[in-house]
Design an enzyme around this catalytic site. Structure first.
Site, mmCIF file in Angstrom:
data_model
loop_
_atom_site.group_PDB
_atom_site.id
_atom_site.type_symbol
_atom_site.label_atom_id
_atom_site.label_comp_id
_atom_site.label_asym_id
_atom_site.label_seq_id
_atom_site.Cartn_x
_atom_site.Cartn_y
_atom_site.Cartn_z
ATOM 1 N N ASP A 70 -12.628 9.680 -1.305
ATOM 2 C CA ASP A 70 -12.261 8.933 -0.100
ATOM 3 C C ASP A 70 -12.154 7.462 -0.507
ATOM 4 O OD1 ASP A 70 -11.490 8.667 2.534
ATOM 5 O OD2 ASP A 70 -13.521 8.311 3.252
ATOM 6 N N PHE A 150 1.621 1.930 -2.282
ATOM 7 C CA PHE A 150 1.573 2.391 -0.886
ATOM 8 C C PHE A 150 0.502 1.588 -0.155
ATOM 9 C CE2 PHE A 150 -2.409 4.864 -0.749
ATOM 10 C CZ PHE A 150 -2.710 4.917 -2.096
ATOM 11 N N GLY A 151 0.359 1.876 1.126
ATOM 12 C CA GLY A 151 -0.743 1.298 1.902
ATOM 13 C C GLY A 151 -0.752 -0.223 1.873
HETATM 14 P P1 ITT Z 1 -5.545 11.909 1.177
HETATM 15 O O1 ITT Z 1 -4.579 12.899 1.707
HETATM 16 O O2 ITT Z 1 -5.985 12.222 -0.212
HETATM 17 O O3 ITT Z 1 -6.720 11.631 2.099
HETATM 18 P P2 ITT Z 1 -4.804 9.142 1.763
HETATM 19 O O4 ITT Z 1 -3.444 8.511 1.745
HETATM 20 O O5 ITT Z 1 -5.528 9.173 3.073
HETATM 21 O O6 ITT Z 1 -4.688 10.571 1.071
HETATM 22 P P3 ITT Z 1 -7.101 7.788 0.624
HETATM 23 O O7 ITT Z 1 -8.068 8.576 1.426
HETATM 24 O O8 ITT Z 1 -7.320 7.647 -0.837
HETATM 25 O O9 ITT Z 1 -5.614 8.358 0.712
HETATM 26 O O10 ITT Z 1 -6.959 6.331 1.245
HETATM 27 C C1 ITT Z 1 -7.079 6.071 2.654
HETATM 28 C C2 ITT Z 1 -6.237 4.876 3.029
HETATM 29 O O11 ITT Z 1 -6.732 3.700 2.349
HETATM 30 C C3 ITT Z 1 -4.765 4.982 2.624
HETATM 31 O O12 ITT Z 1 -3.999 5.654 3.612
HETATM 32 C C4 ITT Z 1 -4.389 3.515 2.478
HETATM 33 O O13 ITT Z 1 -4.144 2.932 3.739
HETATM 34 C C5 ITT Z 1 -5.676 2.889 1.917
HETATM 35 N N1 ITT Z 1 -5.648 2.897 0.445
HETATM 36 C C6 ITT Z 1 -6.418 3.650 -0.383
HETATM 37 N N2 ITT Z 1 -6.112 3.447 -1.665
HETATM 38 C C7 ITT Z 1 -5.110 2.530 -1.671
HETATM 39 C C8 ITT Z 1 -4.354 1.913 -2.678
HETATM 40 O O14 ITT Z 1 -4.532 2.193 -3.961
HETATM 41 N N3 ITT Z 1 -3.428 1.032 -2.324
HETATM 42 C C9 ITT Z 1 -3.197 0.729 -1.035
HETATM 43 N N4 ITT Z 1 -3.831 1.284 -0.025
HETATM 44 C C10 ITT Z 1 -4.811 2.186 -0.311
#
Ligand code: ITT
Length: 195
Positions: A70, A150-151
């Protein structure tokens, strides 16, 4: 013989990436391989708790060694928000543009731009729980830069660098990211078991 281990994620890219790093002593099994299609619950309110909740669920239901992760962004001036809510900060899950816009709004006029990305991986190995944390510290810009990743990547500049994560290549980011740091520790631990 290969040791099978489940990575409790729906994200095939994450599975492939870690399989490549692990080598052939371990065979990574995805939730899809186990026939599991529902989202895993993440209701504990912490990265440690959520990753443990997912890994233990799969270990108990399918009887296979398992790890789960997570991650999220913690912003100092926002008392650690968005934290475990990173994916759905602005409401709808994984609306990255809306999340970034809300983050900028909540930091408007704020001089303290310190933040960190954090990943917690929980491994359940023969019923025992191990946790691995990866942290990368940096700052939040006042506008987005870059289109990779992303994100929150377009807003985050890691300490010691000029570029945002979104201006880095995948290879550059994967050397220093929170996820990479946690995965490296997991791999060291797993490779010790295989010896
Ligand atoms: P899962 O299906 O594996 O849960 P996820 O996209 O929700 O995929 P994470 O739980 O790793 O991935 O991350 C939760 C959120 O945190 C993700 O949707 C982003 O908004 C942010 N985040 C995590 N890691 C990031 C990264 O490397 N760069 C930018 N944003 C990140």
């Amino acid at each position: 013989m290969n040791m099978k281990i489940c990575f409790a994620t729906q994200n095939v890219n994450k599975v492939n990436e870690i399989q490549a790093l692990l080598g052939n002593q371990f065979e990574l099994v995805s939730l899809t391989d186990l026939g599991h299609t529902e989202e895993l619950a993440e209701t504990t309110g912490t990265f440690e708790g959520n990753s443990q909740q997912k890994a233990l669920f799969v270990y108990q239901k399918y009887g296979i060694n398992c790890f789960a992760d997570d991650s999220g962004l913690e912003v100092a001036a926002l008392n650690g928000e968005p934290g475990v809510n990173s994916a759905f900060y602005a409401g709808e899950a994984k609306n990255y543009a809306a999340n970034n816009a809300l983050l900028l709004k909540n930091l408007a006029g704020q001089n303290n731009r310190h933040a960190q990305f954090r990943t917690c991986i929980t491994l359940v190995w023969n019923g025992e729980v191990q946790q691995f944390n990866g942290i990368v510290k940096g700052t939040i810009l006042t506008e987005q830069r870059g289109t990779n990743g992303f994100g929150y990547d377009p807003l985050f500049v890691p300490n010691g660098y000029e570029k945002t994560f979104a201006e880095m290549s995948k290879e550059e980011k994967n050397k220093i990211s929170h996820r990479a740091l946690a995965v490296q520790q997991l791999i060291v631990w797993l490779q010790q078991q295989a010896q």
